[in-house]
Design a protein around this motif. Sequence first.
Motif, PDB file in Angstrom:
ATOM      1  N   GLY A   1      -4.697   7.075  -9.581  1.00 36.29           N
ATOM      2  CA  GLY A   1      -3.618   6.141  -9.272  1.00 36.29           C
ATOM      3  C   GLY A   1      -3.433   5.101 -10.360  1.00 36.29           C
TER       4      GLY A   1
ATOM      5  N   GLN B   1       0.851  -1.195   0.000  1.00 40.77           N
ATOM      6  CA  GLN B   1       0.000   0.000   0.000  1.00 40.77           C
ATOM      7  C   GLN B   1       0.881   1.237   0.000  1.00 40.77           C
ATOM      8  OE1 GLN B   1      -3.193   0.425   2.732  1.00 40.77           O
ATOM      9  NE2 GLN B   1      -4.444  -0.976   1.566  1.00 40.77           N
ATOM     10  N   ILE B   2       0.607   2.126  -0.937  1.00 42.29           N
ATOM     11  CA  ILE B   2       1.369   3.366  -1.075  1.00 42.29           C
ATOM     12  C   ILE B   2       0.443   4.527  -0.738  1.00 42.29           C
ATOM     13  CG2 ILE B   2       2.565   4.850  -2.730  1.00 42.29           C
ATOM     14  CD1 ILE B   2       3.371   2.313  -4.208  1.00 42.29           C
ATOM     15  N   PRO B   3       0.899   5.430   0.121  1.00 42.72           N
ATOM     16  CA  PRO B   3       0.061   6.609   0.402  1.00 42.72           C
ATOM     17  C   PRO B   3      -0.182   7.385  -0.893  1.00 42.72           C
ATOM     18  CG  PRO B   3       1.920   6.475   1.929  1.00 42.72           C
ATOM     19  CD  PRO B   3       2.150   5.443   0.868  1.00 42.72           C
ATOM     20  N   PHE B   4      -1.426   7.709  -1.141  1.00 47.41           N
ATOM     21  CA  PHE B   4      -1.801   8.413  -2.367  1.00 47.41           C
ATOM     22  C   PHE B   4      -3.080   9.164  -2.072  1.00 47.41           C
ATOM     23  CE2 PHE B   4      -3.147   8.659  -6.877  1.00 47.41           C
ATOM     24  CZ  PHE B   4      -1.953   9.090  -7.432  1.00 47.41           C
ATOM     25  N   TRP B   5      -3.406  10.115  -2.887  1.00 50.28           N
ATOM     26  CA  TRP B   5      -4.622  10.889  -2.708  1.00 50.28           C
ATOM     27  C   TRP B   5      -5.628  10.473  -3.752  1.00 50.28           C
ATOM     28  CZ3 TRP B   5      -7.582  14.018  -5.736  1.00 50.28           C
ATOM     29  CH2 TRP B   5      -8.561  14.762  -5.072  1.00 50.28           C
TER      30      TRP B   5
ATOM     31  N   THR C   1      -2.831   0.226  -3.987  1.00 52.75           N
ATOM     32  CA  THR C   1      -2.005  -0.963  -4.121  1.00 52.75           C
ATOM     33  C   THR C   1      -1.339  -0.891  -5.498  1.00 52.75           C
ATOM     34  OG1 THR C   1      -3.686  -2.340  -5.169  1.00 52.75           O
ATOM     35  CG2 THR C   1      -3.655  -2.298  -2.745  1.00 52.75           C
TER      36      THR C   1
ATOM     37  N   VAL D   1      -7.082   8.082  -1.775  1.00 46.47           N
ATOM     38  CA  VAL D   1      -7.011   6.873  -0.946  1.00 46.47           C
ATOM     39  C   VAL D   1      -5.665   6.192  -1.191  1.00 46.47           C
ATOM     40  CG1 VAL D   1      -9.503   6.435  -0.901  1.00 46.47           C
ATOM     41  CG2 VAL D   1      -8.121   5.468  -2.746  1.00 46.47           C
ATOM     42  N   PRO D   2      -5.178   5.403  -0.217  1.00 49.94           N
ATOM     43  CA  PRO D   2      -3.944   4.653  -0.471  1.00 49.94           C
ATOM     44  C   PRO D   2      -4.159   3.704  -1.650  1.00 49.94           C
ATOM     45  CG  PRO D   2      -4.561   4.521   1.838  1.00 49.94           C
ATOM     46  CD  PRO D   2      -5.711   5.162   1.116  1.00 49.94           C
TER      47      PRO D   2
END
Length: 193
Positions: A170, A43-47, A52, A49-50
């Motif tokens: 993402g 899981q990578i922090p992203f905007w 995959t 939502v995190p």
Amino acid sequence: MSDRPSFTAPTTRARFAMPQSAAAQLMLVLAGAALLTLSAKVQIPFWPVPMTLQTLAVMTIALSVPPRLAVGAMLAYLAAGAFGLPVFAGSPERGIGLAYMAGPTGGYLAGYLAAMALTSTLAQGRGPLAKTGAMLLGLTLVYAAGLAWLSAFIPVRTLLAQGFLPFILGDLVKIALVAAAVPLAARLTGKGA
């Protein structure tokens, strides 16, 4: 003309050709399933939502191997999950098998299978632009199947807000990364894009 046997060094293309033996193909399928599992767990922090790395893995595998091996990898991954192994994103240590697959995200899993087949088939022997188009069509299948299934679990008016908008940016970034890597990998392996 000489009677000496001639030796021709294998071309780069021949060195990197798909293995022909069943054992080598099985190893590629299992490696693909393992990559899909690993990508679901990261899981990578992203905007907003995190995220995959599953879409990245799906598209990378689809562009890397023939369609039957790509689909085989996805089927092996889904079978492992169906038998309760903890291969899916967010699944507990022991997994929950078919119950997880029948849950709200089950349509996305089916979409990954369809995307793997379509993307791999359309991308075979094509250049970077066509491969990017194949990935975008594959992503369309992921969202079509995912949203259709998700609509049985949430109100339709919130479908895009919950099942599409938080993830599309993402996924497009991941496709851009794979698209950028294709020409680089082709140059490194001497295969040409």
